[in-house]
Design an enzyme around this catalytic site. Sequence first.
Site, mmCIF file in Angstrom:
data_model
loop_
_atom_site.group_PDB
_atom_site.id
_atom_site.type_symbol
_atom_site.label_atom_id
_atom_site.label_comp_id
_atom_site.label_asym_id
_atom_site.label_seq_id
_atom_site.Cartn_x
_atom_site.Cartn_y
_atom_site.Cartn_z
ATOM 1 C CG ASP A 1 -1.925 1.145 1.192
ATOM 2 O OD1 ASP A 1 -1.524 2.270 1.535
ATOM 3 O OD2 ASP A 1 -3.092 0.925 0.830
ATOM 4 C CD1 TRP B 1 -2.758 3.374 -2.305
ATOM 5 C CD2 TRP B 1 -4.732 3.464 -3.351
ATOM 6 N NE1 TRP B 1 -2.911 4.651 -2.789
ATOM 7 C CE2 TRP B 1 -4.115 4.728 -3.437
ATOM 8 C CE3 TRP B 1 -5.986 3.289 -3.933
ATOM 9 C CZ2 TRP B 1 -4.713 5.811 -4.090
ATOM 10 C CZ3 TRP B 1 -6.580 4.366 -4.586
ATOM 11 C CH2 TRP B 1 -5.959 5.599 -4.662
ATOM 12 C CG ASP B 2 -3.259 -2.950 1.617
ATOM 13 O OD1 ASP B 2 -2.925 -3.514 0.565
ATOM 14 O OD2 ASP B 2 -2.461 -2.723 2.539
ATOM 15 C CG LEU B 3 -8.658 -0.657 4.016
ATOM 16 C CD1 LEU B 3 -8.913 0.575 4.860
ATOM 17 C CD2 LEU B 3 -9.104 -1.908 4.747
#
Length: 407
Positions: A134, A163-165
């Site tokens: 991320d 960005w991960d989520l």
Amino acid sequence: MYDLLKGLRVVEGSAFVAAPTCGLYLAQMGAEVIRFDNIGGGPDFRRWPLAENGSSLYWEGLNKGKKSIAIDLAAPAGREIAQRLAAAPGPDAGLFVTNFPVDGFLSYEALKKRREDLICVRVMGWADGSQGMDYTINSALGLPLMTGPADDPRPVNHVLAAWDLLTGAYCAFSLVSALLARMRTGEGREIRAPLSDIGAATMANLGFTAETLLAGHQRPRMGNDIFGAFGRDFTTRDGQTLMLLAITPKQWSKALEVLGLAADVAGLEAELGVSFAADEGLRFTHRARLYPLFEQAFAQRTAADLGPAFDAGGVTWGAYQPLEAALEDPRLYKGNPLFEEIRHPSGLSYPAPGAMATLRPDARGPVQAAPKLGAHTDEVLAEVLGMSASEIGDLHDAGVVAGADGR
């Protein structure tokens, strides 16, 4: 917990945030999610934040409602078990979520040999297969150079793994979409979801890339100013910091009314030959002239005076508060039916959320805690892979699998 996906079996081989988030969302909608990890835990099993006893609060949060099987993934027999789980039979199975590399024993090609209609959702860093996380994707996109005070050139990383989520949520959506297609056509597929592509596409969807291409440079830093609208933090007479946002004409007019600024702003409009009520962009363009008026008005009033007045007028505002205070806020945590106090595998009891959406008229089911590592090893081997008690015992004796006690 809801039961919209009840009957689906999803196998998860993952670590960190994006792929586990995908599995979490599917589990909260009722899917049976089986996560496999190395014996002793994967790279995120002890990730911070930690409880005083060393248990990962992070791991407990991202794995609620899942089943856990512990396997020696370095052993050929352990890798075969992981493959068999991912490609296990059944019309509502053959759904695999992972962030393992595209090549290797969990490649789509290797798994497809075991199940032709397999659906595999694979989280990646960069689309070319190179490693990325991320924060490194975020730095490449330029956002840390747009974030922070206007007079400080140092990059500023935000603390949320956005960005991960986003990738985890997009993967859950993609998996369900692929499943609907498989129900119609009988075909499986591999879905590759690189953080780099999620980030690049999102920047384009929000207009960041077009703006930069046309201007020849990226957006400059502007502190806490909301780009293209009127919004910023202001300090009250009693030292409280409030966020004010005025996007619509009504929000703008009500904010002026509460702050007693209608006449002053009208005079500024006459001087500049503009109408702030008609165009939020003009409020942003001329914010350097507007801000001093608002700063003075806030400095003459207390937060206790402004809050109720803003609410009564429908003004969009919010108080800056630490998480300790947010935990007492009934709109967020305290008394919110989204949360339920449960006992976690760490032995601690604290509130945990279920599904983030409220699905009416469905009743919420109880929030399920994360499992202890390996808690479902024997159950999964027997029920999913059809192994006998003696076969499972042999695997334990050989150190290929382990239960919640580590053996």
